[in-house]
Design a protein around this motif. Structure first.
Motif, PDB file in Angstrom:
ATOM      1  N   SER A 169     -35.533 -16.507   2.678  1.00  0.00           N
ATOM      2  CA  SER A 169     -35.311 -16.163   3.905  1.00  0.00           C
ATOM      3  C   SER A 169     -36.485 -16.432   4.776  1.00  0.00           C
ATOM      4  O   SER A 169     -37.576 -15.875   4.390  1.00  0.00           O
ATOM      5  CB  SER A 169     -35.208 -14.502   3.922  1.00  0.00           C
ATOM      6  OG  SER A 169     -33.832 -13.991   3.223  1.00  0.00           O
ATOM      7  N   ASN A 173     -35.203 -15.080  -2.109  1.00  0.00           N
ATOM      8  CA  ASN A 173     -33.924 -14.599  -2.784  1.00  0.00           C
ATOM      9  C   ASN A 173     -33.706 -14.747  -3.971  1.00  0.00           C
ATOM     10  O   ASN A 173     -33.228 -13.808  -4.726  1.00  0.00           O
ATOM     11  CB  ASN A 173     -32.735 -14.988  -1.831  1.00  0.00           C
ATOM     12  CG  ASN A 173     -33.106 -15.006  -0.222  1.00  0.00           C
ATOM     13  OD1 ASN A 173     -32.282 -15.673   0.676  1.00  0.00           O
ATOM     14  ND2 ASN A 173     -34.025 -14.150   0.269  1.00  0.00           N
ATOM     15  N   CYS A 211     -30.764  -9.074  -2.896  1.00  0.00           N
ATOM     16  CA  CYS A 211     -30.011 -10.107  -2.519  1.00  0.00           C
ATOM     17  C   CYS A 211     -28.900 -10.460  -3.473  1.00  0.00           C
ATOM     18  O   CYS A 211     -27.807 -11.110  -2.986  1.00  0.00           O
ATOM     19  CB  CYS A 211     -31.164 -11.382  -2.479  1.00  0.00           C
ATOM     20  SG  CYS A 211     -32.145 -11.317  -1.147  1.00  0.00           S
ATOM     21  N   LEU A 260     -31.573 -10.746   5.132  1.00  0.00           N
ATOM     22  CA  LEU A 260     -30.516 -10.983   4.158  1.00  0.00           C
ATOM     23  C   LEU A 260     -29.535 -12.149   4.767  1.00  0.00           C
ATOM     24  O   LEU A 260     -29.049 -12.948   3.886  1.00  0.00           O
ATOM     25  CB  LEU A 260     -29.686  -9.699   3.704  1.00  0.00           C
ATOM     26  CG  LEU A 260     -30.242  -8.578   2.919  1.00  0.00           C
ATOM     27  CD1 LEU A 260     -29.190  -7.483   2.758  1.00  0.00           C
ATOM     28  CD2 LEU A 260     -30.413  -9.367   1.486  1.00  0.00           C
TER      29      LEU A 260
END
Length: 229
Positions: free
Chosen positions: A39, A48, A82, A111
């Motif tokens: 991210s 993630n 995640c 996210l």
């Protein structure tokens, strides 16, 4: 074997990389990082999925030489969040769709950001859209189910077809633990029903893993009822 790149030799013209998102992601790709599993924010890169991102310590060292002011966050709890989130999103997101985002929701932002590369989606904050992010978390979903039962209304939590639920199976404890570690403000529990809250607290003490089981049971019952109509 992992390679350490000599950044100055990446191209014959000694390409200059700015701090723009485009250049940061381009640099990550050049050093072998899969940006679909990180991210991006201007200050931090959140991993993630460590294995799929291929963001090794050596690649991190190479990245830090080029971008010393951008922190690489290797938070195992965030990676677990995640993983849970992706189980919902993989089924709910349609490629190249426009997704309406809630405003000022840091957790949702980080996210959803990788899905602009995973599925080519566009995150929007107004105007036309195909899907809407519902920011409900696991605790709220469970409490809504309990509240409906105690009021005699049955299972009153209904998921809408045009909504996606990134945090629907992520607990408040996990979210707030990560936010605290990352120096962010915690999220408050929005549930106001005292009976549902008390019952949830009771179950938390006797069966800590009950929340996902409650949701699964509710979904099973709802599916059965739909089939019988």
């Amino acid at each position: 074997m992992d390679l350490i790149f000599d950044v100055s030799g990446l191209t014959e013209d000694k390409e200059e990389f700015t701090t723009s998102k485009k250049d940061v992601l381009k640099f990550l790709k050049i050093i072998g990082v899969d940006s679909r599993f990180i991210s991006y924010t201007p200050e931090k890169i959140y991993i993630n999925n460590l294995r799929f991102s291929k963001f090794s310590r050596k690649r991190e060292a190479t990245f830090n030489k080029q971008y010393p002011d951008i922190e690489v966050v290797r938070n195992s709890l965030f990676q677990k969040i995640c993983s849970k989130s992706s189980r919902h999103l993989a089924l709910e997101i349609k490629p190249n769709s426009r997704i309406l985002m809630p405003k000022d929701d840091f957790m949702i932002e980080i996210l959803m950001e990788p899905y602009t590369r995973k599925y080519g989606v566009k995150l929007v904050y107004d105007g036309e859209y195909d899907l809407v992010v519902n920011p409900i978390i696991l605790d709220d979903e469970v409490n809504t189910i309990f509240e409906g039962i105690f009021k005699g209304e049955g299972l009153n939590f209904v998921k809408n077809e045009n909504e996606i639920y990134p945090l629907a199976n992520v607990s408040l404890d996990w979210i707030n633990s990560f936010l605290e570690m990352d120096g962010k403000d915690k999220i408050e529990n929005k549930n106001k029903n005292e009976l549902a809250t008390s019952f949830s607290e009771f179950l938390e003490d006797v069966a800590p893993q009950y929340k996902e089981n409650v949701v699964k049971a509710a979904e099973f019952i709802e599916t059965k009822l739909e089939a019988e109509k």
